[in-house]
Design a protein around this motif. Structure first.
Motif, PDB file in Angstrom:
ATOM      1  N   ARG A  77      -2.792   8.950  -2.808  1.00 43.74           N
ATOM      2  CA  ARG A  77      -2.828   8.152  -1.580  1.00 43.74           C
ATOM      3  C   ARG A  77      -4.283   8.141  -1.119  1.00 43.74           C
ATOM      4  NH1 ARG A  77       1.861   8.541  -3.301  1.00 43.74           N
ATOM      5  NH2 ARG A  77       3.744   8.657  -2.084  1.00 43.74           N
ATOM      6  N   VAL A  78      -4.760   6.994  -0.660  1.00 41.81           N
ATOM      7  CA  VAL A  78      -6.162   6.852  -0.281  1.00 41.81           C
ATOM      8  C   VAL A  78      -6.234   6.323   1.145  1.00 41.81           C
ATOM      9  CG1 VAL A  78      -8.360   5.758  -0.858  1.00 41.81           C
ATOM     10  CG2 VAL A  78      -6.753   6.353  -2.687  1.00 41.81           C
ATOM     11  N   ALA A  79      -6.949   7.037   2.004  1.00 43.49           N
ATOM     12  CA  ALA A  79      -7.165   6.610   3.388  1.00 43.49           C
ATOM     13  C   ALA A  79      -8.669   6.503   3.616  1.00 43.49           C
ATOM     14  CB  ALA A  79      -6.558   7.617   4.359  1.00 43.49           C
ATOM     15  N   VAL A  80      -9.128   5.304   3.979  1.00 42.34           N
ATOM     16  CA  VAL A  80     -10.554   5.046   4.179  1.00 42.34           C
ATOM     17  C   VAL A  80     -10.828   4.880   5.659  1.00 42.34           C
ATOM     18  CG1 VAL A  80     -12.488   3.525   3.603  1.00 42.34           C
ATOM     19  CG2 VAL A  80     -10.637   3.870   1.945  1.00 42.34           C
ATOM     20  N   SER A  81     -11.846   5.587   6.146  1.00 42.55           N
ATOM     21  CA  SER A  81     -12.290   5.461   7.529  1.00 42.55           C
ATOM     22  C   SER A  81     -13.813   5.358   7.508  1.00 42.55           C
ATOM     23  CB  SER A  81     -11.840   6.669   8.347  1.00 42.55           C
ATOM     24  OG  SER A  81     -12.314   6.568   9.676  1.00 42.55           O
ATOM     25  N   GLY A  82     -14.318   4.130   7.540  1.00 46.27           N
ATOM     26  CA  GLY A  82     -15.761   3.921   7.424  1.00 46.27           C
ATOM     27  C   GLY A  82     -16.237   4.331   6.049  1.00 46.27           C
ATOM     28  N   LYS A  83     -17.151   5.291   5.988  1.00 44.41           N
ATOM     29  CA  LYS A  83     -17.682   5.792   4.709  1.00 44.41           C
ATOM     30  C   LYS A  83     -17.019   7.092   4.272  1.00 44.41           C
ATOM     31  CE  LYS A  83     -21.052   2.877   3.706  1.00 44.41           C
ATOM     32  NZ  LYS A  83     -21.125   2.170   2.444  1.00 44.41           N
ATOM     33  N   THR A  84     -15.964   7.514   4.998  1.00 44.18           N
ATOM     34  CA  THR A  84     -15.256   8.744   4.666  1.00 44.18           C
ATOM     35  C   THR A  84     -13.890   8.404   4.099  1.00 44.18           C
ATOM     36  OG1 THR A  84     -16.385   9.919   6.438  1.00 44.18           O
ATOM     37  CG2 THR A  84     -14.388  10.933   5.584  1.00 44.18           C
ATOM     38  N   VAL A  85     -13.527   9.082   3.007  1.00 44.15           N
ATOM     39  CA  VAL A  85     -12.261   8.826   2.331  1.00 44.15           C
ATOM     40  C   VAL A  85     -11.505  10.144   2.187  1.00 44.15           C
ATOM     41  CG1 VAL A  85     -11.175   7.993   0.210  1.00 44.15           C
ATOM     42  CG2 VAL A  85     -13.295   6.933   1.025  1.00 44.15           C
ATOM     43  N   THR A  86     -10.202  10.080   2.410  1.00 45.11           N
ATOM     44  CA  THR A  86      -9.335  11.212   2.126  1.00 45.11           C
ATOM     45  C   THR A  86      -8.361  10.769   1.041  1.00 45.11           C
ATOM     46  OG1 THR A  86      -9.510  12.060   4.370  1.00 45.11           O
ATOM     47  CG2 THR A  86      -7.655  12.845   3.061  1.00 45.11           C
ATOM     48  N   ALA A  87      -8.335  11.520  -0.032  1.00 48.03           N
ATOM     49  CA  ALA A  87      -7.407  11.271  -1.141  1.00 48.03           C
ATOM     50  C   ALA A  87      -6.421  12.430  -1.177  1.00 48.03           C
ATOM     51  CB  ALA A  87      -8.159  11.183  -2.459  1.00 48.03           C
ATOM     52  N   SER A  88      -5.155  12.107  -1.319  1.00 52.19           N
ATOM     53  CA  SER A  88      -4.137  13.157  -1.383  1.00 52.19           C
ATOM     54  C   SER A  88      -3.025  12.733  -2.323  1.00 52.19           C
ATOM     55  CB  SER A  88      -3.571  13.443   0.015  1.00 52.19           C
ATOM     56  OG  SER A  88      -2.951  12.281   0.529  1.00 52.19           O
ATOM     57  N   THR A  89      -2.305  13.725  -2.807  1.00 54.04           N
ATOM     58  CA  THR A  89      -1.125  13.481  -3.620  1.00 54.04           C
ATOM     59  C   THR A  89      -0.027  14.349  -3.033  1.00 54.04           C
ATOM     60  OG1 THR A  89      -2.509  13.074  -5.556  1.00 54.04           O
ATOM     61  CG2 THR A  89      -0.188  13.499  -5.964  1.00 54.04           C
ATOM     62  N   THR A  90       1.132  13.738  -2.762  1.00 51.97           N
ATOM     63  CA  THR A  90       2.196  14.420  -2.024  1.00 51.97           C
ATOM     64  C   THR A  90       3.004  15.408  -2.851  1.00 51.97           C
ATOM     65  OG1 THR A  90       3.739  12.613  -2.467  1.00 51.97           O
ATOM     66  CG2 THR A  90       2.450  12.490  -0.434  1.00 51.97           C
ATOM     67  N   HIS A  91       2.638  15.588  -4.078  1.00 53.21           N
ATOM     68  CA  HIS A  91       3.351  16.483  -4.989  1.00 53.21           C
ATOM     69  C   HIS A  91       3.385  17.913  -4.442  1.00 53.21           C
ATOM     70  CE1 HIS A  91       4.189  18.748  -8.638  1.00 53.21           C
ATOM     71  NE2 HIS A  91       4.526  17.601  -9.210  1.00 53.21           N
ATOM     72  N   VAL A  92       4.525  18.563  -4.556  1.00 50.78           N
ATOM     73  CA  VAL A  92       4.653  19.957  -4.137  1.00 50.78           C
ATOM     74  C   VAL A  92       3.981  20.847  -5.180  1.00 50.78           C
ATOM     75  CG1 VAL A  92       6.293  21.830  -3.696  1.00 50.78           C
ATOM     76  CG2 VAL A  92       6.802  19.506  -2.927  1.00 50.78           C
ATOM     77  N   MET A  93       3.171  21.799  -4.706  1.00 57.56           N
ATOM     78  CA  MET A  93       2.517  22.744  -5.597  1.00 57.56           C
ATOM     79  C   MET A  93       3.476  23.921  -5.820  1.00 57.56           C
ATOM     80  SD  MET A  93      -0.405  21.299  -6.008  1.00 57.56           S
ATOM     81  CE  MET A  93      -2.129  21.424  -5.659  1.00 57.56           C
ATOM     82  N   SER A  94       4.014  24.066  -7.034  1.00 54.92           N
ATOM     83  CA  SER A  94       5.031  25.065  -7.301  1.00 54.92           C
ATOM     84  C   SER A  94       4.527  26.156  -8.249  1.00 54.92           C
ATOM     85  CB  SER A  94       6.271  24.404  -7.900  1.00 54.92           C
ATOM     86  OG  SER A  94       7.205  25.376  -8.295  1.00 54.92           O
ATOM     87  N   VAL A  95       4.311  27.341  -7.685  1.00 55.93           N
ATOM     88  CA  VAL A  95       3.887  28.481  -8.498  1.00 55.93           C
ATOM     89  C   VAL A  95       5.009  28.869  -9.454  1.00 55.93           C
ATOM     90  CG1 VAL A  95       3.191  30.911  -8.428  1.00 55.93           C
ATOM     91  CG2 VAL A  95       2.292  29.313  -6.734  1.00 55.93           C
ATOM     92  N   GLU A  96       6.252  28.865  -8.949  1.00 53.50           N
ATOM     93  CA  GLU A  96       7.397  29.269  -9.767  1.00 53.50           C
ATOM     94  C   GLU A  96       7.563  28.365 -10.992  1.00 53.50           C
ATOM     95  OE1 GLU A  96       7.717  28.550  -6.393  1.00 53.50           O
ATOM     96  OE2 GLU A  96       7.500  30.638  -5.806  1.00 53.50           O
TER      97      GLU A  96
END
Length: 161
Positions: A77-96
């Motif tokens: 997922r990409v969110a742009v605010s001016g020259k700043t970008v936040t990229a994320s992926t909603t996947h759960v991080m599972s140690v098990e």
């Protein structure tokens, strides 16, 4: 036996041992698009090449290849605010399950990686990175790599001017 086609000119030249001469107009690449002003990080480029060679190629929202239904939790997922970008992926991080997003990286209009973040299972609770769009970058694409479901590419974004 599955064969993966790698279309990177850089890979072809470095792997084949061939030498090439390229003439480029100042400020443009061979497609006439603005050239990258970002320095090439050889370690990042090599790592991305390894990641992109796994699975059945690069997965997208339009082509989930052999992993139908995985896009919902694997597409960045990409969110742009001016020259700043936040990229994320909603996947759960599972140690098990030893199942996690391992990398996010970003390529500019000239296919040069200008941002990369590695996530450590058990330490990073979310696969999120924030970065600044470098000067001269007109377009960029965010990628993510899952240790079990390979490399996924978000839609190309236009950098605000």
């Amino acid at each position: 036996m599955t064969t993966t086609l790698i279309s990177s000119r850089r890979w072809f030249v470095t792997q084949s041992g061939m030498v090439a001469a390229v003439f480029v107009l100042p400020g443009c690449n061979e497609e006439g698009s603005p050239a990258s002003s970002n320095p090439v990080n050889d370690a990042w480029e090599a790592r991305a090449m390894e990641l992109e060679a796994t699975g059945q190629g690069i997965y997208t929202a339009d082509d989930e290849l052999d992993l139908p239904g995985k896009g919902e939790t694997h597409l960045p997922r990409v969110a742009v605010s001016g020259k700043t970008v936040t990229a994320s992926t909603t996947h759960v991080m599972s140690v098990e399950a030893d199942h996690f997003i391992q990398y996010h990286y970003v390529r500019d209009q000239a296919d040069v990686i200008f941002a990369l973040r590695e996530y450590v299972l058990g330490e990073d609770l979310a696969a999120t990175m924030t970065f600044a769009i470098p000067e001269g970058t007109t377009r960029f694409t965010v990628y993510q790599y899952c240790n079990l479901h390979w490399t996924w590419m978000a839609a190309e974004q236009t950098a605000s001017t």
